[in-house]
Design a protein around this motif. Structure first.
Motif, PDB file in Angstrom:
ATOM      1  N   VAL A  75       0.823  -1.210   0.000  1.00 31.71           N
ATOM      2  CA  VAL A  75       0.000   0.000   0.000  1.00 31.71           C
ATOM      3  C   VAL A  75       0.861   1.266   0.000  1.00 31.71           C
ATOM      4  O   VAL A  75       0.641   2.156  -0.822  1.00 31.71           O
ATOM      5  CB  VAL A  75      -1.013  -0.027   1.168  1.00 31.71           C
ATOM      6  CG1 VAL A  75      -1.653   1.319   1.378  1.00 31.71           C
ATOM      7  CG2 VAL A  75      -2.074  -1.079   0.908  1.00 31.71           C
ATOM      8  N   PRO A  76       1.870   1.397   0.890  1.00 28.73           N
ATOM      9  CA  PRO A  76       2.703   2.594   0.781  1.00 28.73           C
ATOM     10  C   PRO A  76       3.518   2.621  -0.514  1.00 28.73           C
ATOM     11  O   PRO A  76       3.812   3.693  -1.044  1.00 28.73           O
ATOM     12  CB  PRO A  76       3.605   2.548   2.007  1.00 28.73           C
ATOM     13  CG  PRO A  76       3.548   1.175   2.507  1.00 28.73           C
ATOM     14  CD  PRO A  76       2.241   0.608   2.064  1.00 28.73           C
ATOM     15  N   ALA A  77       3.860   1.440  -1.044  1.00 30.77           N
ATOM     16  CA  ALA A  77       4.566   1.405  -2.327  1.00 30.77           C
ATOM     17  C   ALA A  77       3.667   1.946  -3.441  1.00 30.77           C
ATOM     18  O   ALA A  77       4.142   2.637  -4.342  1.00 30.77           O
ATOM     19  CB  ALA A  77       5.024  -0.011  -2.651  1.00 30.77           C
ATOM     20  N   GLY A  78       2.379   1.664  -3.363  1.00 28.53           N
ATOM     21  CA  GLY A  78       1.443   2.217  -4.342  1.00 28.53           C
ATOM     22  C   GLY A  78       1.378   3.736  -4.262  1.00 28.53           C
ATOM     23  O   GLY A  78       1.371   4.424  -5.291  1.00 28.53           O
ATOM     24  N   GLY A  79       1.314   4.278  -3.049  1.00 31.55           N
ATOM     25  CA  GLY A  79       1.339   5.731  -2.884  1.00 31.55           C
ATOM     26  C   GLY A  79       2.652   6.327  -3.350  1.00 31.55           C
ATOM     27  O   GLY A  79       2.689   7.407  -3.945  1.00 31.55           O
ATOM     28  N   TRP A  80       3.750   5.607  -3.114  1.00 31.77           N
ATOM     29  CA  TRP A  80       5.070   6.058  -3.531  1.00 31.77           C
ATOM     30  C   TRP A  80       5.143   6.151  -5.055  1.00 31.77           C
ATOM     31  O   TRP A  80       5.608   7.144  -5.606  1.00 31.77           O
ATOM     32  CB  TRP A  80       6.100   5.064  -2.995  1.00 31.77           C
ATOM     33  CG  TRP A  80       7.520   5.483  -3.086  1.00 31.77           C
ATOM     34  CD1 TRP A  80       8.193   6.307  -2.246  1.00 31.77           C
ATOM     35  CD2 TRP A  80       8.473   5.073  -4.076  1.00 31.77           C
ATOM     36  NE1 TRP A  80       9.491   6.422  -2.640  1.00 31.77           N
ATOM     37  CE2 TRP A  80       9.691   5.682  -3.753  1.00 31.77           C
ATOM     38  CE3 TRP A  80       8.399   4.247  -5.185  1.00 31.77           C
ATOM     39  CZ2 TRP A  80      10.839   5.489  -4.525  1.00 31.77           C
ATOM     40  CZ3 TRP A  80       9.527   4.057  -5.940  1.00 31.77           C
ATOM     41  CH2 TRP A  80      10.735   4.675  -5.606  1.00 31.77           C
ATOM     42  N   PHE A  81       4.647   5.121  -5.741  1.00 34.00           N
ATOM     43  CA  PHE A  81       4.675   5.131  -7.205  1.00 34.00           C
ATOM     44  C   PHE A  81       3.728   6.169  -7.791  1.00 34.00           C
ATOM     45  O   PHE A  81       4.044   6.794  -8.808  1.00 34.00           O
ATOM     46  CB  PHE A  81       4.343   3.739  -7.764  1.00 34.00           C
ATOM     47  CG  PHE A  81       5.492   2.791  -7.727  1.00 34.00           C
ATOM     48  CD1 PHE A  81       6.605   2.986  -8.515  1.00 34.00           C
ATOM     49  CD2 PHE A  81       5.470   1.696  -6.884  1.00 34.00           C
ATOM     50  CE1 PHE A  81       7.681   2.119  -8.478  1.00 34.00           C
ATOM     51  CE2 PHE A  81       6.541   0.815  -6.830  1.00 34.00           C
ATOM     52  CZ  PHE A  81       7.643   1.026  -7.633  1.00 34.00           C
ATOM     53  N   LEU A  82       2.570   6.376  -7.187  1.00 31.46           N
ATOM     54  CA  LEU A  82       1.654   7.401  -7.682  1.00 31.46           C
ATOM     55  C   LEU A  82       2.290   8.784  -7.599  1.00 31.46           C
ATOM     56  O   LEU A  82       2.194   9.578  -8.541  1.00 31.46           O
ATOM     57  CB  LEU A  82       0.344   7.368  -6.894  1.00 31.46           C
ATOM     58  CG  LEU A  82      -0.679   8.427  -7.308  1.00 31.46           C
ATOM     59  CD1 LEU A  82      -1.164   8.167  -8.731  1.00 31.46           C
ATOM     60  CD2 LEU A  82      -1.840   8.441  -6.339  1.00 31.46           C
TER      61      LEU A  82
END
Length: 153
Positions: A92-99
């Motif tokens: 989940v934080p990786a998704g925010g990081w990539f966005l």
């Protein structure tokens, strides 16, 4: 003659002392489902914020800034994994990081860029991506989805 004292515990390596051993991590209890969902909701904007801050920090102090940004990125991903006990906690934080990366990589109409094609920016993008994948594939106490039990151990 004095009797022997209690046996000294075996010395642990620094990573094992800080992070715990694999067996210790897998034996930890998992938080309740409602708490994990609340943490997931908080981890996405945290990953977003770490990415935006890291984009500026890695450019501000070239050699040290990359390491500082990567340390914050790794701490966010691994912290999410440990707090939730699921791989989704790291994803989940990786998704925010990539966005956030998608948004800061797009050049502005004025011609300004946040991330340039230099060694520090590319190192931060590549190493941060690798950290996200590593943390999302570490052994956990549960399966990928919240509340789904992992394989028997």
């Amino acid at each position: 003659m004095t009797p022997p004292g209690p046996a000294r515990p075996a010395r642990r390596s620094i990573p094992a002392a800080v992070l715990g051993t694999r067996d210790e991590r897998l034996k930890e209890t998992q938080p309740p489902r409602a708490a994990r969902i609340a943490v997931y909701v908080l981890l996405f904007p945290l990953g977003f914020a770490v990415s935006v801050c890291g984009a500026f920090v890695q450019a501000l102090w070239p050699p040290v800034g990359v390491l500082l940004a990567l340390a914050a990125t790794a701490a966010t991903f691994y912290g999410g994994l440990r707090v939730t006990g699921t791989r989704l906690g790291a994803a989940v934080p990786a998704g925010g990081w990539f966005l956030a990366l998608l948004l800061v990589m797009v050049p502005r109409p004025e011609g300004d860029n946040v991330l340039w094609t230099n060694a520090t920016s590319l190192a931060w993008l590549f190493a941060g991506s690798i950290l996200g994948v590593i943390c999302a594939t570490l052994p956990t106490r549960a399966g990928w989805f919240p509340g789904v039990a992992g394989p028997p151990r």
